[in-house]
Enzyme design. Structure first.
Site, PDB file in Angstrom:
ATOM      1  N   ASP A  14       0.864  -1.175   0.000  1.00 11.25           N
ATOM      2  CA  ASP A  14       0.000   0.000   0.000  1.00 11.25           C
ATOM      3  C   ASP A  14       0.910   1.237   0.000  1.00 11.25           C
ATOM      4  OD1 ASP A  14      -2.123   1.752   0.062  1.00 11.25           O
ATOM      5  OD2 ASP A  14      -3.234   0.652   1.575  1.00 11.25           O
TER       6      ASP A  14
HETATM    7  C1  BGC Z   1      -4.986   3.254   0.101  1.00 11.88           C
HETATM    8  C2  BGC Z   1      -5.108   2.285  -1.044  1.00 11.88           C
HETATM    9  C3  BGC Z   1      -4.871   2.990  -2.357  1.00 11.88           C
HETATM   10  C4  BGC Z   1      -3.527   3.669  -2.324  1.00 11.88           C
HETATM   11  C5  BGC Z   1      -3.164   4.359  -3.613  1.00 11.88           C
HETATM   12  C6  BGC Z   1      -3.743   4.116   0.010  1.00 11.88           C
HETATM   13  O1  BGC Z   1      -3.791   5.167   0.907  1.00 11.88           O
HETATM   14  O2  BGC Z   1      -5.007   2.543   1.311  1.00 11.88           O
HETATM   15  O3  BGC Z   1      -6.353   1.668  -1.023  1.00 11.88           O
HETATM   16  O4  BGC Z   1      -4.966   2.078  -3.405  1.00 11.88           O
HETATM   17  O5  BGC Z   1      -3.533   4.624  -1.289  1.00 11.88           O
HETATM   18  O6  BGC Z   1      -3.902   5.502  -3.838  1.00 11.88           O
END
Ligand code: BGC
Length: 760
Positions: free
Chosen positions: A287
């Protein structure tokens, strides 16, 4: 061949697509041997730095310091996220494929969660359709638009089971149930990716956030998760497993500690379960900032340690934190990280790029984008999806459907005319909300009626959302107490004398989603107070809820004659609400999540184990003494404008042996005067066995449409796939020879019962 392929895809996309919608016929996907040969040939030419580059995803556009051109030219970045600009995509791609030594194309990833330009209902709403085909088509439309714009990879579907309504990210998933969640996960993967990875007009999908992110303690986003293996395998993993079976090409690891080991550094999770046991051939991305975060979380001692342990755990690509490029090559040279681990990760990333056809078709067709995004078939799909996702929670004295002859309407509430809140949380970076609001939808439906609107007092988060900065338009200053009071009075005045009052209330889009958990499930702000004042006027009031999580609307559930749960219904949301309110579409959605009466009851879900002292069995057996902890609305619940009855429940040819399947069949009849749709739901309970099992578990469902008086027989298989589970006492998957209760009906409190005996 060409027309056949086109027909197959058109079928997948659904009838709303014109036959000529595809720009090109799908090339046949490369075979495994071809992919392997190509990947090995590339790998053999790569320097260690170039290999690490493929594992590095950088932020394009969001952080001023990051210079994607430089990184791409050096082969130091394999993927870019947070960029949403077709021209820039092509410009940067040109650097990667023409100016870098090995000409490996860059992979563009973005959060295309519930639509790109045409926004569909939020995923929780889509799950409320209990119709995987509608979710599949929605994902296909999202993929078509995003791919046309130059995006290759979506960070979706989010398949985290969520049983705590306080958790903000409950909006992004399919709710509380592993069986429904698995069906929706697979449907989205099929929709995003199409028949194979690299199919035209589709995206690479990403099952996230592995795993059990939805079990954050207290519903507090990012907080640690403590879930035993049996619960992981029986409850939290099934949607992820379903995504793997459906062929998902990538996974994202979750942020939080899972049983004291962060998911992004958890080798048991990423390597042992996902890659070894499930045979997942794709790659795992962290993530955002997930690798660097291992230091902040008190797991890794520094960023080098974080990079080494994440990669060793099975994490293949790092999202945006830069620890891989800083440290991996050094770690290999020092001998503290085997080159084989780097190679395995690089192979996985390159294989996906090859399968996606990026080497052959690296660029987006800039001339085509506008026409794809404006395709009216997409909006038609979005309207249908929104209609199908709505759940009728209450309808006293047949308040709904409303007659189109109604002369005057008051449309009241802070969400009645807000485009952004109608489209809902997790809009694509840079998207300008373009929803038809409920007010607009009603005006379009009843051009001759007098329709007045007042928003009432504003609602607002007490702490701003981190996503507010990405929303277009100026930020409004907070209302003062006097302004709120004036807005309240104006709303009541506006409603006076109207034939019908439609109150559009709930939560702003930024009140659910990431970092948007709540300690209360009540209607925010003064909405309930306003609702009471509206009901006191003595005219029929319909409450239309726009929200991304269950709300404890206890007062409304007793006092407002009609309640329609419309969730965050997307671009066509206002039209779809008007369709349902005026009977042009029949409400047939069902809750994919329990609605608790109070946040203090969370986590509340239907599939709980029995206890020695069943709730309500005596006056002393209440779970809390200060209010019934029974759900306000149970899982699977939803009304219709017609009525249905269930009869003739049969469990075919009992008893069955372990490993064999029985067929459960039931007749469902439309006993009312209007056509309608019912979701037939099958629940089972294992009465005794190796472990205690939940008092009920969903094991089959089907949404059927019936004309008045029509009966349909619906049948479901019940066999090892439905009846086996991970046994904690035995430490393995088991199917017990046991007796089962079987119920079929219209929600998780179904009473029509049969027995099933499974013999050894
Ligand atoms: C989130 C993800 C997301 C990623 C990219 C993170 O803060 O938890 O779900 O895909 O950001 O934007």
């Amino acid at each position: 061949m060409r027309s056949l392929a086109r027909t197959a895809t058109a079928v997948l996309l659904g009838a709303a697509f014109p036959a000529g919608a595809l720009a090109q016929a799908p090339p046949s996907p490369p075979g495994d041997a071809q992919v392997k040969a190509r990947v090995e040939a590339l790998l053999g030419q790569m320097t260690l730095e170039e290999k690490v580059g493929q594992l590095n995803q950088i932020a394009g556009g969001l952080f001023p310091g990051v210079k994607p051109e430089e990184a791409l030219r050096k082969g130091a970045a394999g993927s870019i996220l947070w960029l949403n600009d077709t021209r820039k995509f092509n410009e940067l791609q040109r650097v990667a494929v023409e100016e870098s030594r090995l000409r490996i194309p860059v992979l563009y990833g973005l959060d295309v969660i519930h639509g790109y330009r045409t926004i569909f209902p939020v995923p929780l709403a889509m799950a409320a359709s209990w119709d995987p085909s509608v979710h599949e088509r929605a994902a296909a439309v999202a993929a078509r638009e995003a791919r046309a714009a130059g995006i290759h990879w979506t960070f979706a579907p989010m398949v985290d089971v969520a049983r705590d309504a306080r958790w903000g990210r409950i909006v992004e998933g399919a709710g509380e149930d592993p069986y429904l969640g698995a069906a929706m996960a697979a449907a989205q993967v099929r929709g995003f990716q199409g028949p194979y990875l690299g199919a035209p007009e589709r995206l690479l999908a990403c099952a996230k956030h592995f795993g059990a992110y939805g079990a954050a303690e207290g519903g507090r986003d990012y907080d640690p998760v403590y879930v035993p293996e049996g619960q992981l395998r029986n409850v939290y993993f099934p949607p992820f497993r379903a995504a793997v079976v459906a062929g998902v090409g990538s996974f994202m690891s979750a942020y939080m500690d899972l049983n004291d080991v962060p998911a992004g550094g958890n080798r048991w999770l990423l390597h042992d379960v996902l890659k070894e046991e499930w045979g997942f051939p794709g790659f795992v991305v962290s993530d955002a900032m997930g690798v660097g975060n291992l230091v902040i979380m008190g797991f890794a001692k520094d960023r080098g340690d974080a990079a080494r342990r994440a990669l060793a755990a099975g994490l293949d690509m790092e999202m945006a934190s830069g620890a891989f490029p800083e440290h991996l090559a050094r770690l290999v040279r020092e001998g503290s990280l085997p080159m084989a681990q780097i190679d395995d990760a690089v192979r996985r990333v390159l294989a996906v790029k090859v399968r996606l056809g990026l080497f052959e078709r690296p660029y987006a067709d800039e001339a085509r984008v506008a026409s794809v995004l404006a395709d009216p078939a997409h909006r038609a799909e979005a309207r249908l999806a929104a209609q199908r996702s709505m759940v009728l929670l209450r309808n006293e004295r047949k308040t709904l459907p409303l007659a189109k002859t109604v002369a005057s309407l008051a449309v009241i509430g802070p969400l009645a005319d807000s485009r952004a809140d109608t489209e809902g949380s997790w809009m694509v970076f840079g998207h300008v909300p373009a929803a038809v609001t409920v007010l607009e939808g009603l005006r379009a439906k009843l051009p001759g009626a007098k329709i007045a609107h007042a928003p009432g007092p504003e609602i607002r988060r007490q702490v701003p959302s981190m996503f507010d900065q990405f929303m277009p338009g100026p930020k409004k200053p907070a209302q003062s107490g006097e302004q709120a009071e004036a807005a309240f009075q104006q709303a009541v005045e506006t409603a006076k004398g109207k034939d019908v009052v439609i109150a559009v209330m709930g939560e702003l889009a930024n009140m659910s989603g990431e970092a948007a958990s709540r300690a209360s499930l009540d209607l925010p702000g003064r909405q309930e107070e306003l609702l009471k004042a509206l009901v006191a006027l003595g005219k029929p009031v319909v409450l239309v809820l726009l929200n991304g999580r269950p709300l404890s609307v206890n007062w409304a559930a007793e006092n407002v004659p009609a309640i329609l749960e419309a969730w965050q219904p997307g671009t066509e949301g206002g039209n779809a609400v008007a369709d349902v309110l005026f009977g042009d579409a029949a409400p047939g959605g069902k809750l994919p999540v329990t609605f608790p009466r109070s946040a203090g009851h969370a986590p509340l879900y239907y599939a709980r184990n029995l206890t020695h002292s069943p709730e309500g069995s005596s006056m002393h057996n209440v779970r809390y003494w200060d209010g019934a902890p029974t759900p306000l609305y149970p899982f699977g619940y939803g009304l219709s404008y017609t009525s249905f009855s269930f009869s003739n429940l049969k469990v075919g040819a009992p008893p069955v042996k372990v490993g064999a399947s029985a067929t459960v069949s039931v007749d469902v009849t439309n006993t009312g005067a209007l056509a309608g749709e019912e979701v037939v739901q099958l629940y089972v309970h294992q009465k005794a066995g190796s472990d205690s099992r939940p008092s009920r578990e969903l094991k089959g469902f089907r949404r059927v449409g019936l004309k008045p008086g029509e009966t349909q027989t619906v049948s479901f298989p019940l066999g090892p796939d439905e009846l086996r589970y991970w046994s904690t006492s035995q430490g393995k998957w088991v199917q017990d020879a046991a007796a089962f209760d079987v119920w079929v009906g219209s929600d998780s409190t179904a009473t029509l019962h049969a027995n099933l005996e499974v013999l050894p």
